[in-house]
Design a protein around this motif. Structure first.
Motif, PDB file in Angstrom:
ATOM      1  N   UNK A  71       1.013  -1.118   0.248  1.00 30.22           N
ATOM      2  CA  UNK A  71      -0.312  -0.209   0.170  1.00 30.22           C
ATOM      3  C   UNK A  71       0.624   1.245   0.178  1.00 30.22           C
ATOM      4  N   UNK A  72       2.110   2.074   0.711  1.00 35.71           N
ATOM      5  CA  UNK A  72       2.665   2.798   0.406  1.00 35.71           C
ATOM      6  C   UNK A  72       3.698   2.952   0.174  1.00 35.71           C
ATOM      7  N   UNK A  73       3.483   2.009  -0.869  1.00 31.42           N
ATOM      8  CA  UNK A  73       4.228   1.895  -2.496  1.00 31.42           C
ATOM      9  C   UNK A  73       3.924   2.781  -3.519  1.00 31.42           C
ATOM     10  N   UNK A  74       2.316   2.406  -3.333  1.00 29.56           N
ATOM     11  CA  UNK A  74       1.450   2.652  -4.079  1.00 29.56           C
ATOM     12  C   UNK A  74       1.376   4.032  -4.419  1.00 29.56           C
ATOM     13  N   UNK A  75       1.185   4.388  -2.992  1.00 33.02           N
ATOM     14  CA  UNK A  75       0.584   5.951  -2.351  1.00 33.02           C
ATOM     15  C   UNK A  75       1.773   6.694  -2.571  1.00 33.02           C
ATOM     16  N   UNK A  76       2.659   5.910  -2.538  1.00 33.85           N
ATOM     17  CA  UNK A  76       4.244   6.843  -3.383  1.00 33.85           C
ATOM     18  C   UNK A  76       4.238   7.176  -5.059  1.00 33.85           C
ATOM     19  N   UNK A  77       3.594   6.001  -5.572  1.00 35.46           N
ATOM     20  CA  UNK A  77       3.815   6.465  -6.804  1.00 35.46           C
ATOM     21  C   UNK A  77       2.545   5.955  -7.801  1.00 35.46           C
ATOM     22  N   UNK A  78       0.441   6.609  -7.046  1.00 35.70           N
ATOM     23  CA  UNK A  78       0.158   5.804  -8.245  1.00 35.70           C
ATOM     24  C   UNK A  78      -0.630   6.102  -8.984  1.00 35.70           C
ATOM     25  N   UNK A  79      -0.255   7.255 -10.099  1.00 38.41           N
ATOM     26  CA  UNK A  79      -0.075   6.690 -11.269  1.00 38.41           C
ATOM     27  C   UNK A  79       0.831   5.827 -11.540  1.00 38.41           C
ATOM     28  N   UNK A  80       1.840   6.141 -11.112  1.00 33.65           N
ATOM     29  CA  UNK A  80       2.602   4.804 -12.150  1.00 33.65           C
ATOM     30  C   UNK A  80       2.179   3.027 -11.979  1.00 33.65           C
ATOM     31  N   UNK A  81       1.724   2.709 -10.754  1.00 34.01           N
ATOM     32  CA  UNK A  81       0.579   2.037 -10.875  1.00 34.01           C
ATOM     33  C   UNK A  81      -0.156   1.585 -11.126  1.00 34.01           C
ATOM     34  N   UNK A  82      -1.584   2.540 -11.213  1.00 30.25           N
ATOM     35  CA  UNK A  82      -1.817   2.979 -12.462  1.00 30.25           C
ATOM     36  C   UNK A  82      -1.907   2.901 -13.991  1.00 30.25           C
ATOM     37  N   UNK A  83      -0.347   3.081 -14.255  1.00 30.32           N
ATOM     38  CA  UNK A  83      -0.272   2.092 -15.495  1.00 30.32           C
ATOM     39  C   UNK A  83       0.189   0.940 -15.641  1.00 30.32           C
ATOM     40  N   UNK A  84       0.832   0.521 -14.617  1.00 35.23           N
ATOM     41  CA  UNK A  84       1.233  -1.271 -14.825  1.00 35.23           C
ATOM     42  C   UNK A  84      -0.095  -1.721 -14.724  1.00 35.23           C
ATOM     43  N   UNK A  85      -0.887  -1.576 -13.836  1.00 39.10           N
ATOM     44  CA  UNK A  85      -2.453  -2.346 -13.395  1.00 39.10           C
ATOM     45  C   UNK A  85      -2.935  -1.854 -14.649  1.00 39.10           C
ATOM     46  N   UNK A  86      -3.251  -0.545 -15.875  1.00 41.00           N
ATOM     47  CA  UNK A  86      -4.072  -0.953 -17.183  1.00 41.00           C
ATOM     48  C   UNK A  86      -2.988  -1.685 -17.871  1.00 41.00           C
ATOM     49  N   UNK A  87      -1.596  -1.808 -18.500  1.00 42.28           N
ATOM     50  CA  UNK A  87      -1.253  -3.184 -19.123  1.00 42.28           C
ATOM     51  C   UNK A  87      -0.985  -4.126 -18.515  1.00 42.28           C
ATOM     52  N   UNK A  88      -1.154  -3.868 -17.686  1.00 43.24           N
ATOM     53  CA  UNK A  88      -1.731  -5.935 -17.117  1.00 43.24           C
ATOM     54  C   UNK A  88      -2.608  -6.793 -17.071  1.00 43.24           C
ATOM     55  N   UNK A  89      -3.529  -5.478 -17.306  1.00 46.52           N
ATOM     56  CA  UNK A  89      -5.283  -5.497 -17.832  1.00 46.52           C
ATOM     57  C   UNK A  89      -5.931  -5.501 -18.790  1.00 46.52           C
ATOM     58  N   UNK A  90      -4.699  -4.889 -19.736  1.00 46.21           N
ATOM     59  CA  UNK A  90      -4.762  -5.066 -21.367  1.00 46.21           C
ATOM     60  C   UNK A  90      -4.163  -6.424 -21.751  1.00 46.21           C
ATOM     61  N   UNK A  91      -3.125  -6.614 -21.624  1.00 44.61           N
ATOM     62  CA  UNK A  91      -2.238  -7.627 -21.686  1.00 44.61           C
ATOM     63  C   UNK A  91      -2.364  -9.755 -21.111  1.00 44.61           C
ATOM     64  N   UNK A  92      -3.642  -8.896 -20.300  1.00 45.98           N
ATOM     65  CA  UNK A  92      -4.389 -10.611 -19.397  1.00 45.98           C
ATOM     66  C   UNK A  92      -3.668 -11.244 -17.870  1.00 45.98           C
ATOM     67  N   UNK A  93      -2.443 -10.236 -17.455  1.00 41.55           N
ATOM     68  CA  UNK A  93      -1.794 -10.925 -16.698  1.00 41.55           C
ATOM     69  C   UNK A  93      -2.550  -9.817 -15.474  1.00 41.55           C
ATOM     70  N   UNK A  94      -2.173 -10.258 -13.751  1.00 38.78           N
ATOM     71  CA  UNK A  94      -2.550  -9.951 -12.870  1.00 38.78           C
ATOM     72  C   UNK A  94      -1.308  -9.967 -11.926  1.00 38.78           C
ATOM     73  N   UNK A  95      -1.215  -9.557 -11.025  1.00 39.31           N
ATOM     74  CA  UNK A  95      -0.267  -9.521  -9.433  1.00 39.31           C
ATOM     75  C   UNK A  95      -0.335 -10.141  -8.802  1.00 39.31           C
TER      76      UNK A  95
END
Length: 95
Positions: A71-95
C-alpha cells in the motif's frame, strides 16, 4: 469461502471484509462490505485519500487483492501503479 477452496466464479479473488484490493481506479481499498444480492459488489474505503464508498463488481471490474506491505509503495506512486495495472489488464496478466 475459505481462501484455499475453489475460487467463487462471481468473486474470483475471494475478497472478503478486511481484505485490501485495488478498485476500478486502482486505489488500494479496505473492503468494508461484500454484497452478494446482485452478483458480488465490494465496497470499502480508499487507503489513498479516504474516499468512500468505493465499490466494484468482483467479477466484472477485476479487483485484485493487495498485500498491506504494497500500500505505501502504491501511495507514493499511484500514477505509476495505475499505468502498470492498466498494462497488465490489457495483456491479461495479474499481480
Amino acid at each position: 469461502m475459505g481462501r484455499s477452496e475453489t475460487p467463487d466464479p462471481v468473486n474470483p479473488q475471494g475478497i472478503q471484509v478486511g481484505d485490501i484490493y485495488d478498485d476500478c481506479s486502482f486505489h488500494p481499498v479496505l473492503c468494508t462490505s461484500v454484497d452478494e444480492v446482485a452478483g458480488v459488489v465490494l465496497s470499502g474505503v480508499s487507503l489513498i485519500d479516504g474516499s468512500c464508498p468505493r465499490s466494484c463488481d468482483a467479477l466484472h471490474c477485476g479487483p485484485v487483492r493487495i498485500r498491506v506491505e504494497e500500500v505505501m509503495a502504491i501511495k507514493l506512486d499511484l500514477e505509476g501503479y495505475a499505468r502498470r495495472r492498466k498494462n497488465e489488464l490489457r495483456t491479461g496478466d495479474s499481480i
